[in-house]
Motif scaffolding. Structure first.
Motif, PDB file in Angstrom:
ATOM      1  N   ASP A   1     -51.533 -25.949  -3.596  1.00  0.00           N
ATOM      2  CA  ASP A   1     -51.536 -26.519  -4.932  1.00  0.00           C
ATOM      3  C   ASP A   1     -51.089 -25.407  -5.875  1.00  0.00           C
ATOM      4  O   ASP A   1     -51.615 -24.298  -5.803  1.00  0.00           O
ATOM      5  N   ASN A   2     -50.100 -25.701  -6.719  1.00  0.00           N
ATOM      6  CA  ASN A   2     -49.606 -24.676  -7.638  1.00  0.00           C
ATOM      7  C   ASN A   2     -49.137 -23.405  -6.913  1.00  0.00           C
ATOM      8  O   ASN A   2     -49.377 -22.295  -7.370  1.00  0.00           O
TER       9      ASN A   2
ATOM     10  N   LEU B   1     -51.447 -33.375  -9.306  1.00  0.00           N
ATOM     11  CA  LEU B   1     -50.084 -33.899  -9.265  1.00  0.00           C
ATOM     12  C   LEU B   1     -49.999 -35.145  -8.378  1.00  0.00           C
ATOM     13  O   LEU B   1     -49.358 -36.137  -8.734  1.00  0.00           O
TER      14      LEU B   1
ATOM     15  N   GLY C   1     -53.911 -32.373  -5.251  1.00  0.00           N
ATOM     16  CA  GLY C   1     -54.787 -32.381  -6.421  1.00  0.00           C
ATOM     17  C   GLY C   1     -54.194 -33.236  -7.515  1.00  0.00           C
ATOM     18  O   GLY C   1     -53.715 -34.349  -7.268  1.00  0.00           O
TER      19      GLY C   1
ATOM     20  N   ASP D   1     -42.262 -33.257 -10.327  1.00  0.00           N
ATOM     21  CA  ASP D   1     -42.069 -31.818 -10.127  1.00  0.00           C
ATOM     22  C   ASP D   1     -40.692 -31.572  -9.497  1.00  0.00           C
ATOM     23  O   ASP D   1     -39.873 -32.479  -9.384  1.00  0.00           O
TER      24      ASP D   1
ATOM     25  N   ASN E   1     -50.538 -36.622 -20.020  1.00  0.00           N
ATOM     26  CA  ASN E   1     -51.074 -37.359 -18.865  1.00  0.00           C
ATOM     27  C   ASN E   1     -52.174 -38.340 -19.251  1.00  0.00           C
ATOM     28  O   ASN E   1     -52.775 -38.268 -20.321  1.00  0.00           O
TER      29      ASN E   1
ATOM     30  N   TYR F   1     -56.758 -19.300 -11.538  1.00  0.00           N
ATOM     31  CA  TYR F   1     -56.480 -19.670 -12.927  1.00  0.00           C
ATOM     32  C   TYR F   1     -57.431 -20.755 -13.439  1.00  0.00           C
ATOM     33  O   TYR F   1     -57.693 -20.848 -14.636  1.00  0.00           O
ATOM     34  N   LYS F   2     -57.997 -21.543 -12.528  1.00  0.00           N
ATOM     35  CA  LYS F   2     -58.967 -22.571 -12.944  1.00  0.00           C
ATOM     36  C   LYS F   2     -60.359 -21.959 -13.158  1.00  0.00           C
ATOM     37  O   LYS F   2     -61.244 -22.580 -13.702  1.00  0.00           O
TER      38      LYS F   2
ATOM     39  N   GLU G   1     -53.388 -24.213 -17.416  1.00  0.00           N
ATOM     40  CA  GLU G   1     -53.575 -25.567 -16.873  1.00  0.00           C
ATOM     41  C   GLU G   1     -52.671 -26.514 -17.655  1.00  0.00           C
ATOM     42  O   GLU G   1     -52.877 -26.739 -18.843  1.00  0.00           O
ATOM     43  N   ALA G   2     -51.665 -27.065 -16.967  1.00  0.00           N
ATOM     44  CA  ALA G   2     -50.678 -27.869 -17.689  1.00  0.00           C
ATOM     45  C   ALA G   2     -51.358 -28.994 -18.479  1.00  0.00           C
ATOM     46  O   ALA G   2     -51.101 -29.173 -19.662  1.00  0.00           O
ATOM     47  N   SER G   3     -52.209 -29.738 -17.826  1.00  0.00           N
ATOM     48  CA  SER G   3     -52.910 -30.810 -18.522  1.00  0.00           C
ATOM     49  C   SER G   3     -54.361 -30.880 -18.066  1.00  0.00           C
ATOM     50  O   SER G   3     -55.297 -30.720 -18.836  1.00  0.00           O
ATOM     51  N   GLY G   4     -54.530 -31.081 -16.754  1.00  0.00           N
ATOM     52  CA  GLY G   4     -55.841 -31.464 -16.255  1.00  0.00           C
ATOM     53  C   GLY G   4     -55.965 -32.962 -16.447  1.00  0.00           C
ATOM     54  O   GLY G   4     -55.456 -33.523 -17.434  1.00  0.00           O
ATOM     55  N   THR G   5     -56.567 -33.619 -15.496  1.00  0.00           N
ATOM     56  CA  THR G   5     -56.813 -35.058 -15.655  1.00  0.00           C
ATOM     57  C   THR G   5     -58.266 -35.396 -15.360  1.00  0.00           C
ATOM     58  O   THR G   5     -58.773 -36.421 -15.816  1.00  0.00           O
TER      59      THR G   5
ATOM     60  N   VAL H   1     -46.593 -32.240 -19.490  1.00  0.00           N
ATOM     61  CA  VAL H   1     -47.636 -33.239 -19.281  1.00  0.00           C
ATOM     62  C   VAL H   1     -48.804 -33.168 -20.270  1.00  0.00           C
ATOM     63  O   VAL H   1     -49.780 -33.889 -20.121  1.00  0.00           O
TER      64      VAL H   1
ATOM     65  N   HIS I   1     -44.898 -29.699 -14.068  1.00  0.00           N
ATOM     66  CA  HIS I   1     -46.368 -29.725 -14.043  1.00  0.00           C
ATOM     67  C   HIS I   1     -47.009 -28.352 -14.108  1.00  0.00           C
ATOM     68  O   HIS I   1     -48.233 -28.246 -13.976  1.00  0.00           O
ATOM     69  N   THR I   2     -46.215 -27.315 -14.235  1.00  0.00           N
ATOM     70  CA  THR I   2     -46.848 -25.994 -14.235  1.00  0.00           C
ATOM     71  C   THR I   2     -45.911 -24.931 -14.797  1.00  0.00           C
ATOM     72  O   THR I   2     -44.697 -25.035 -14.660  1.00  0.00           O
TER      73      THR I   2
END
Ligand code: CJB
Length: 833
Positions: free
Chosen positions: A288-289, A136, A134, A336, A482, A572-573, A674-678, A452, A374-375
């Motif tokens: 992921d995560n 990262l 995803g 990471d 990011n 968490y999303k 959510e660390a950042s999201g892109t 990030v 990243h998390t």
């Protein structure tokens, strides 16, 4: 011995040196030559796949020429290089990107048309290179694009997985995983059978004294596996720089094939050993995560770190510099904690192999590495059991213990008698079994640690890494928010919008300086411009509607509001919040009079994303979405007022169709998770508005585009802990609207309710860790505002244009330059010929 042709013979080389096609005619010549000779086909059996290959090979020739030149130039000038170590590179397709970066797409389009093909048909034949999960992995891919575009001498290092992320199929509403063998017809990789490294595992360590009486260590291996380099050219946009991505593939070491077994007639078992070696790079872990602590994963990590470091050290040694200059020549960025063993491996090489003293070696290590976190999710923080590490990497474990000893001694000096502090920051967690905390090694062994996005970087400093801020001071920690590459995520994914912007700004310079987009604001009130802007969105929605029809069989009305949430499925999303909201909407419409229904804004709720194969809750969420879709989409009473779509096998190439087609997209994680999201950035850059929580980069997006242009809702990160506490100790009150949704599910409206028990009970009975109930009311209310504002299309368009104009900050080029200045200390290599 370096092979080199004597000067008098070089003339013949120069005369015949490969040249790049520069016209349509030359493109056609190269294309036909590749079809006829490389592929052994002809005009009688050239299908679309062959047309793809022929085009890719013609462009590949061009890339190789520039790639060779770039590598020669980088070697010759010998300035500091960056190495980006990532277990994931989520590249997507390469051909379209290569054509746009090289700037010959129009030539190829015309040439292909002459030869009987549509360029789009050729492009879509390509299989995604999906070597990532995803965000990262995609960030790593954006880095490569940007580093090449900005002419940084930079290499990526990763693993050449035979199987990338699995292909997702939806069967009766459930996710099924199908292996993704992606390497057939991949013209973009070059095996370097001459570049190999033998990698050791297992075995034992012996101590000995050298001639000066110094105590030394030697690691006698139990097993050796060979790493073979595969190189992938990475073209920059409108520059000659073509960087390298080196992916390692595992195979049995040449000395390893057991000839004794072979001679004893045990050929099958000898071949089986060979296959065991090959499993190291066989498959990408699909989490992921989340970290699962599997031995093969640790093997992958060491295999890739050791091969990459051997390669980097070999390159450095060719220059005959003193070791102390290593950090002036080499910057290594850890994506990471997955490559944390590289820190230990470099220390091992320096002290065990090169004979440096510990302190000198350690200074070099720290000067070399940077670590990106990243998390903050605890289940994603890597820990490896000490016994596992002892067995697989005995010498590395000793070095880890030494790093820890020296570190704890220094902490003890500064914070005497604080035993709790020592046990909190120790690399070793005193559990059963003991565990090695990889993030602690990464922090202790790097000169910079970055988060990030601003909120995330603050959170790591005040929560998970708080003690380290006390120990090292705040300077070791920094933020680099990011970004995304505007080449793929605007120009390639949305050519019509890119062309319209270029027309208004007088050229495509914004693609390499995204802040130039701000000039668009002067056109916000221009009626014609607005029309063109909205026509483009409409066409992109049509394109997505066609994809949806192909994939699901459902027809959606492209005039509806397209509401999109595409990303990995994770509690968490909060895709569950979204689908509960959809059910709420369905119930509301069902209860309306015909008069009331006339005022409803028709909506298509679009979901996409993969669940980790072992993540039961995530899979239940997918099943619920599909179950709701099956009921709602067939309900004639609802018609076009609401449709629910799950797009199967969400990947980079589908994202390129989805992002330009959203009216609104959802970035609705529990605040602080959510660390950042892109993808939030991708959607806004394509003229979509977003609904989101105050989390990750949403906060900075809001700051840039203005809070009138975003739909924010929900609790804040600073309140999360309190709320969770209250759920357990103050009694838990389910939101009444959410209660109604749950009752509908429990009544069997969407099929056997027992399938959704765990989803509901995690909220009703187990503390609602992700605060779905706490945020439900404001989520629903905010969606009502979205509906209302969407009805005023002129205002909506103004928001869309203004937002795009203010997105300059989120270019990956800004990100890359920040890393280069504040972490790597590297300069671009000027390539003026
Ligand atoms: N991220 O994709 C992953 N996988 C992980 O294991 C941990 C984090 C994501 O990294 C992205 C790039 O930094 C972030 O934008 C995203 O918030 C984070 O979840």
């Amino acid at each position: 011995v370096e092979a080199s042709i004597p000067e008098p013979l070089r003339e013949a080389w120069r005369k015949h040196s490969a040249t790049e096609f520069t016209s349509k005619d030359e493109f056609e010549r190269d294309f036909v030559r590749h079809i006829e000779t490389t592929l052994a086909r002809s005009l009688y059996n050239c299908d679309e796949l062959a047309a793809y290959s022929g085009t890719a090979l013609a462009f590949r020739d061009r890339l190789i020429i520039e790639w060779n030149r770039t590598q020669q130039r980088q070697t010759f000038t010998d300035q500091k290089r960056v190495y980006y170590l990532s277990l994931e590179f989520l590249m997507g397709r390469a051909l379209d990107n290569a054509m746009l970066n090289v700037g010959m797409k129009d030539v190829a389009r015309d040439g292909l048309a002459d030869l009987g093909f549509r360029i789009e048909d050729a492009i879509t034949q390509e299989h995604d290179a999906a070597l990532g999960n995803g965000g990262l992995g995609r960030l790593a891919a954006c880095f490569l694009d940007s580093m090449a575009t900005l002419n940084y001498p930079a290499w990526g290092y990763g693993l050449r997985y035979r199987y990338g992320i699995f292909k997702q199929e939806i069967v009766n509403g459930y996710q099924m995983e199908v292996p993704d063998y992606w390497l057939d017809n991949n013209p973009w990789e070059f095996p370097r059978h001459d570049i190999t490294v033998d990698i050791q595992f297992y075995g034992h360590v012996t101590k000995y004294q050298d001639e000066n009486g110094k105590v030394c260590h030697s690691w006698e291996s139990g097993e050796t596996v060979q790493a073979v380099a595969y190189d992938v050219p990475i073209p920059g946009y409108r520059t000659k720089t073509t960087n390298n991505l080196r992916l390692w593939s595992s195979k049995a070491s040449s000395g390893e094939f057991d000839f004794q077994k072979f001679n004893a007639g045990d050929y099958e078992s000898a071949v089986a050993d060979q296959q065991t070696a090959e499993t190291i790079s066989a498959v990408l872990y699909p989490n992921d995560n989340l970290e699962r602590g599997k031995e093969l994963r640790l093997k992958q990590q060491y295999f890739w770190c050791a091969a990459s470091l051997y390669d980097i050290v070999r390159r450095f040694k060719k220059t005959n510099r003193a070791w102390s200059e290593f950090p002036d020549q080499v910057a290594i960025q850890l994506n990471d904690t997955h490559p944390t063993l590289a820190i230990v491996e470099l220390q091992r090489i320096l002290i065990d192999v090169e004979g440096l003293e510990w302190d000198e070696a350690w200074r070099i290590v720290i000067g070399t590495f940077g670590y990106t976190n990243h998390t903050v999710l605890p289940e994603a923080l890597e820990k490896w059991s000490v016994p596992l590490m002892q067995n697989l990497l005995p010498r590395h474990l000793q070095i880890i213990y030494d790093i820890n000893l020296f570190f704890l001694q220094s902490v003890e000096k500064r914070f005497p008698n604080d035993r709790d502090m020592l046990s909190r920051v120790s690399i070793i967690e005193e559990s059963h079994p003991k565990m090695v905390r990889m993030a602690h090694i990464a922090i202790i062994g790097s000169h910079k640690v970055n988060g990030v996005a601003e909120l995330h970087s603050d959170l790591i400093k005040t929560t998970i890494f708080k003690d380290f801020v006390q120990i090292y001071g705040p300077d070791r920690f920094t933020n680099v928010t990011n970004g995304i590459t505007p080449r793929r995520w605007l120009h390639q994914a949305n050519p019509a919008l890119s062309a319209l912007i270029a027309e208004k700004l007088g050229g495509y310079e914004f693609l390499t300086d995204l802040t130039l987009l701000d000039k668009l604001e002067t056109f916000v009130d221009d009626k014609n411009f607005r029309r063109e802007w909205s026509d483009i969105k409409a066409k992109n929605k049509l394109r997505l509607a066609r994809l949806i029809k192909d994939l699901t069989g459902y027809s959606v009305n492209p005039n509806s509001l397209f509401d999109v949430q595409v990303k990995r499925i994770h509690e968490y999303k909060r895709q569950q919040l979204n689908i509960f909201g959809v059910i709420h909407r369905y119930l509301s419409i069902k209860a309306m009079t015909p008069e009331q229904r006339k005022k409803v804004v028709p909506r298509v709720s679009i979901f996409g994303g993969k669940a980790a194969p072992g993540y039961w809750m995530a899979k239940s969420i997918i099943y619920l979405i599909n179950s709701v879709a099956a009921v709602v989409n067939k309900d004639d009473d609802i018609g076009d007022l609401l449709k629910v779509i799950f797009i199967e096998d969400y990947n980079v190439s589908k994202a390129e169709i989805i992002c330009p087609a959203s009216d609104i997209s959802e970035h609705i994680s529990t605040a602080g998770t959510e660390a950042s999201g892109t993808s939030n950035m991708k959607f806004v850059l394509n003229g979509g508005l977003i609904i989101g929580t105050c989390d990750g980069a949403n906060i900075e997006i809001t700051r840039e585009i203005g809070e009138q242009n975003i739909f924010l809702f929900g609790n804040l990160a600073e309140d999360v802990e309190d709320l969770r506490h209250r759920h357990f100790y103050g009694g838990f009150q389910l939101d009444p609207q959410l209660k109604r949704v749950f009752e509908t599910i429990k009544a069997g409206t969407f099929g056997d309710p027992s399938s959704f028990n765990s989803l509901i009970s995690s909220i009703e009975e187990h503390g609602d860790y992700y605060l779905v109930s706490d945020d439900f009311n404001s989520y629903i209310a905010t969606h009502e505002m979205v509906d209302k504002e969407f009805q005023n299309q002129e205002e909506w368009l103004a928001k869309s244009i203004t937002s795009v104009a203010r997105m300059g900050f989120f270019s990956m080029d800004r990100v890359t330059n920040e890393y280069a200045d504040s972490i790597w200390n590297v300069e671009p290599l000027d390539i003026a010929d």
